[in-house]
Design an enzyme around this catalytic site. Structure first.
Site, PDB file in Angstrom:
ATOM      1  N   GLU A  83       0.839  -1.193   0.000  1.00  0.00           N
ATOM      2  CA  GLU A  83       0.000   0.000   0.000  1.00  0.00           C
ATOM      3  C   GLU A  83       0.875   1.244   0.000  1.00  0.00           C
ATOM      4  O   GLU A  83       0.402   2.352   0.201  1.00  0.00           O
ATOM      5  CB  GLU A  83      -0.940   0.001   1.199  1.00  0.00           C
ATOM      6  CG  GLU A  83      -0.259  -0.080   2.540  1.00  0.00           C
ATOM      7  CD  GLU A  83      -1.249  -0.103   3.691  1.00  0.00           C
ATOM      8  OE1 GLU A  83      -1.924   0.908   3.893  1.00  0.00           O
ATOM      9  OE2 GLU A  83      -1.348  -1.138   4.365  1.00  0.00           O
ATOM     10  N   CYS A 115      -3.552  -3.195   4.216  1.00  0.00           N
ATOM     11  CA  CYS A 115      -2.697  -4.299   4.694  1.00  0.00           C
ATOM     12  C   CYS A 115      -3.162  -5.667   4.197  1.00  0.00           C
ATOM     13  O   CYS A 115      -2.498  -6.673   4.444  1.00  0.00           O
ATOM     14  CB  CYS A 115      -2.644  -4.306   6.216  1.00  0.00           C
ATOM     15  SG  CYS A 115      -2.158  -2.736   6.906  1.00  0.00           S
ATOM     16  N   HIS A 251      -3.118 -10.027  11.999  1.00  0.00           N
ATOM     17  CA  HIS A 251      -2.450  -8.820  11.503  1.00  0.00           C
ATOM     18  C   HIS A 251      -2.072  -7.992  12.731  1.00  0.00           C
ATOM     19  O   HIS A 251      -2.904  -7.784  13.619  1.00  0.00           O
ATOM     20  CB  HIS A 251      -3.401  -8.044  10.584  1.00  0.00           C
ATOM     21  CG  HIS A 251      -2.884  -6.672  10.272  1.00  0.00           C
ATOM     22  ND1 HIS A 251      -1.682  -6.469   9.646  1.00  0.00           N
ATOM     23  CD2 HIS A 251      -3.391  -5.431  10.541  1.00  0.00           C
ATOM     24  CE1 HIS A 251      -1.470  -5.169   9.518  1.00  0.00           C
ATOM     25  NE2 HIS A 251      -2.483  -4.518  10.063  1.00  0.00           N
TER      26      HIS A 251
HETATM   27  N1  CAA Z   1       0.699   2.361  31.057  1.00  0.00           N
HETATM   28  C1  CAA Z   1       0.127   1.278  30.478  1.00  0.00           C
HETATM   29  N2  CAA Z   1      -0.872   1.376  29.556  1.00  0.00           N
HETATM   30  C2  CAA Z   1      -1.300   2.625  29.215  1.00  0.00           C
HETATM   31  C3  CAA Z   1      -0.742   3.782  29.784  1.00  0.00           C
HETATM   32  C4  CAA Z   1       0.303   3.622  30.746  1.00  0.00           C
HETATM   33  N3  CAA Z   1       0.889   4.656  31.327  1.00  0.00           N
HETATM   34  N4  CAA Z   1      -1.363   4.844  29.228  1.00  0.00           N
HETATM   35  C5  CAA Z   1      -2.258   4.370  28.354  1.00  0.00           C
HETATM   36  N5  CAA Z   1      -2.233   3.029  28.338  1.00  0.00           N
HETATM   37  C6  CAA Z   1      -3.025   2.106  27.513  1.00  0.00           C
HETATM   38  C7  CAA Z   1      -4.465   2.535  27.327  1.00  0.00           C
HETATM   39  O1  CAA Z   1      -5.275   2.149  28.415  1.00  0.00           O
HETATM   40  C8  CAA Z   1      -4.808   1.798  26.041  1.00  0.00           C
HETATM   41  O2  CAA Z   1      -5.048   0.442  26.319  1.00  0.00           O
HETATM   42  P1  CAA Z   1      -6.419  -0.269  25.824  1.00  0.00           P
HETATM   43  O3  CAA Z   1      -6.483  -0.074  24.343  1.00  0.00           O
HETATM   44  O4  CAA Z   1      -6.251  -1.683  26.222  1.00  0.00           O
HETATM   45  O5  CAA Z   1      -7.518   0.448  26.520  1.00  0.00           O
HETATM   46  C9  CAA Z   1      -3.500   1.846  25.264  1.00  0.00           C
HETATM   47  O6  CAA Z   1      -2.466   2.166  26.211  1.00  0.00           O
HETATM   48  C10 CAA Z   1      -3.480   2.902  24.148  1.00  0.00           C
HETATM   49  O7  CAA Z   1      -3.853   4.126  24.719  1.00  0.00           O
HETATM   50  P2  CAA Z   1      -4.775   5.140  23.899  1.00  0.00           P
HETATM   51  O8  CAA Z   1      -5.944   4.411  23.319  1.00  0.00           O
HETATM   52  O9  CAA Z   1      -5.007   6.332  24.737  1.00  0.00           O
HETATM   53  O10 CAA Z   1      -3.746   5.500  22.717  1.00  0.00           O
HETATM   54  P3  CAA Z   1      -3.866   6.584  21.595  1.00  0.00           P
HETATM   55  O11 CAA Z   1      -5.246   7.082  21.460  1.00  0.00           O
HETATM   56  O12 CAA Z   1      -2.780   7.562  21.807  1.00  0.00           O
HETATM   57  O13 CAA Z   1      -3.457   5.782  20.266  1.00  0.00           O
HETATM   58  C11 CAA Z   1      -3.991   4.165  18.562  1.00  0.00           C
HETATM   59  C12 CAA Z   1      -3.685   4.396  20.058  1.00  0.00           C
HETATM   60  C13 CAA Z   1      -5.385   4.662  18.245  1.00  0.00           C
HETATM   61  C14 CAA Z   1      -3.895   2.663  18.295  1.00  0.00           C
HETATM   62  C15 CAA Z   1      -2.939   4.918  17.694  1.00  0.00           C
HETATM   63  O14 CAA Z   1      -1.645   4.463  17.983  1.00  0.00           O
HETATM   64  C16 CAA Z   1      -3.191   4.786  16.207  1.00  0.00           C
HETATM   65  O15 CAA Z   1      -3.986   5.528  15.632  1.00  0.00           O
HETATM   66  N6  CAA Z   1      -2.483   3.834  15.510  1.00  0.00           N
HETATM   67  C17 CAA Z   1      -2.630   3.629  14.074  1.00  0.00           C
HETATM   68  C18 CAA Z   1      -3.938   2.946  13.704  1.00  0.00           C
HETATM   69  C19 CAA Z   1      -3.934   1.450  13.972  1.00  0.00           C
HETATM   70  O16 CAA Z   1      -2.889   0.839  14.128  1.00  0.00           O
HETATM   71  N7  CAA Z   1      -5.126   0.860  13.996  1.00  0.00           N
HETATM   72  C20 CAA Z   1      -5.263  -0.572  14.213  1.00  0.00           C
HETATM   73  C21 CAA Z   1      -6.461  -1.168  13.501  1.00  0.00           C
HETATM   74  S1  CAA Z   1      -6.401  -0.781  11.756  1.00  0.00           S
HETATM   75  C22 CAA Z   1      -5.228  -1.876  11.135  1.00  0.00           C
HETATM   76  O17 CAA Z   1      -4.877  -2.833  11.743  1.00  0.00           O
HETATM   77  C23 CAA Z   1      -4.623  -1.592   9.785  1.00  0.00           C
HETATM   78  C24 CAA Z   1      -3.268  -1.018   9.961  1.00  0.00           C
HETATM   79  O18 CAA Z   1      -2.284  -1.730   9.937  1.00  0.00           O
HETATM   80  C25 CAA Z   1      -3.141   0.414  10.186  1.00  0.00           C
END
Ligand code: CAA
Length: 439
Positions: A83, A115, A251
């Site tokens: 991609e 992906c 994945h």
């Molecule tokens: N200690 C331990 N854990 C902590 C913590 C700390 N101090 N602070 C936060 N966490 C945990 C949270 O509780 C959360 O856990 P859960 O999901 O189990 O509740 C985790 O850390 C992540 O925290 P947030 O949700 O607050 O994180 P965020 O909003 O900053 O970002 C994300 C997370 C949305 C995945 C972001 O990294 C993102 O957008 N990533 C890209 C998109 C992606 O990978 N999507 C996956 C599905 S799509 C796909 O698979 C296709 C692809 O390849 C992209």
């Protein structure tokens, strides 16, 4: 009609540099455990401009041909799942064909659906061989991508880069695919996308997780119905249908996603068996059972993913490489499940049986050696690399056995090849993997 078709051998290519996510967290003022535990990420590959998707794909394919002893004239199809292509018309596969000097009598094209593109390519190759149209030839399937969201974005700790090359044939020494036993789920959603002209993906992060889990449920239910009907798994009171799979590979955009996915998969089984939601007592028992099941069925597939980060199309197959590298002998003859998710979205759940010779075949890939040859960089150097223009001319000579992008002349992309990698035989005589050697 061939009935035994699948993955005969594989090889990987990764950028020569990586960062530790704990370093990135400290630089961003985030608790490191958010990245390492909350997201389940450890290290992230950092691709320089010379390490574009073409260079990574060609390096992995060159390594596969060398380590598997594949005679190029055996190849009748070359597909690159990606991609992060470099041209709207000319496929990466065509660059790979040219750079490797492969024969002309073959189909050559790219497949794209986020992906999922690599899985689309794998199934096209398997079905081409199974149908007899391949006339005894093999297919080269390469998954190559650079996952890039940009600095200071929520997606930043979930970047990565790399390629996995798969030799697909009627001698599936690594994994024989259960032909025709697969479930698909697709839907028109905007969870993750990358408009033309942008290097960074756009993503609705939390929504993308919902879309992933919903697609998993749909694809798995279809696979489960087919697998039960074909007698590949049993529906007994003593175990969930998904627990009949020796391992389940997902994945892996970030490690925690696989944990969420596995818990969801079990919940689909449990709720379908009970005909409704779990009560409080069942919830408590399931939390513990899911953790144990994750350790048994999933954990070993995350080892390599944790070293490299998200590599989009190749992520599921990096998981496969990791699980086979860790326990191929123990899994010989056993059935594993695989779940591929591409945003946008299209997902597929399928399965296969690990080959009796898988341990020998995976050792040839020398995965540990490839990873050990990398260099750790600090966050300042990572940010410098992220700021470089994508068409910057070559900074580093290509490594032995590899390729590098070398700039654009008259609109055409140029690549240079590194010298031949040291002879396999010499290393094997020294015994085991030569950690720290070139590619
Ligand atoms: N200690 C331990 N854990 C902590 C913590 C700390 N101090 N602070 C936060 N966490 C945990 C949270 O509780 C959360 O856990 P859960 O999901 O189990 O509740 C985790 O850390 C992540 O925290 P947030 O949700 O607050 O994180 P965020 O909003 O900053 O970002 C994300 C997370 C949305 C995945 C972001 O990294 C993102 O957008 N990533 C890209 C998109 C992606 O990978 N999507 C996956 C599905 S799509 C796909 O698979 C296709 C692809 O390849 C992209």
């Amino acid at each position: 009609m061939k009935t035994s078709v699948g993955i005969e051998a594989l090889a990987i290519a990764v950028p020569r540099r990586y960062i530790e996510l704990e370093d990135l967290a400290r630089a961003r003022g985030v608790d490191p455990e958010k990245f390492t535990i909350g997201l389940g990420c450890r290290r992230m590959a950092v691709a320089e401009p010379g390490e574009d998707s073409v260079a990574l794909a060609a390096t992995a394919a060159r390594r596969l041909i060398k380590t598997s002893g594949l005679a190029p004239e055996r190849i009748g199809m070359l597909i690159v799942g990606t991609e992060t292509g470099v041209d709207h018309a000319k496929p990466i596969a065509s660059h790979v064909q040219g750079l490797l000097g492969l024969p002309r009598a073959m189909r050559v094209y790219d497949t794209t659906h986020a992906c999922y593109g690599g899985t689309a390519a794998l199934h096209a190759a398997c079905e081409w061989i199974a149908s007899g149209a391949a006339r005894g030839r093999a297919a080269l399937v390469v998954c190559a991508d650079i996952a890039r969201y940009g600095c200071n974005t929520p997606g930043e700790p979930t970047q990565g880069a790399g390629a996995v090359a798969l030799l697909v044939s009627d001698a599936p020494r690594l994994l024989a695919i259960d032909l025709g036993i697969s479930g698909a789920s697709s839907r028109d959603v905007y969870d993750f996308w990358r408009p033309h002209g942008r290097r960074e993906a756009l993503v609705d992060g939390h929504y993308s997780i919902e879309c992933y889990l919903e697609a998993l449920a749909g694809a798995y239910r279809e696979w489960r119905a087919l697998a039960l009907a074909a007698g590949l798994i049993e529906n007994g009171a003593d175990a969930l249908p998904s627990a009949r799979l020796e391992r389940v590979l997902y994945h892996v955009p970030f490690g925690k996603m696989a944990r969420k996915a596995h818990a969801h998969l079990r919940r689909v089984d449990l709720e379908d068996m009970r005909g409704g939601r779990l009560d409080a007592a069942a919830e408590a028992a399931e939390a513990q059972a899911a953790a144990q099941s994750f350790a048994r069925q999933v954990a070993s597939s995350l080892r390599l993913c944790a070293e490299v980060g998200n590599i989009y199309t190749g992520s599921l197959y990096l998981g496969l490489a990791g699980v086979l590298d860790a326990e191929a002998a123990a899994l010989a003859g056993r059935r594993i499940g695989l779940f591929s998710y591409g945003s946008g979205c299209c997902a597929e759940f399928f399965s296969g049986v690990v080959g009796a010779e898988a341990e020998r075949a995976i050792r040839a890939a020398r995965l540990a050696e490839t990873l050990a040859a990398r260099e750790r960089i600090d966050v300042a150097e990572y940010e410098r690399i992220m700021d470089l223009p994508p068409d910057r001319p070559l900074e580093e000579e290509p490594p032995p056995g590899g390729f590098r992008f070398a700039g654009v002349r008259e609109g055409r992309r140029l690549y240079v090849a590194g010298p031949e990698a040291p002879a396999d035989a010499a290393r094997e005589r020294r015994g085991g993997v030569a950690v720290g050697a070139g590619v």
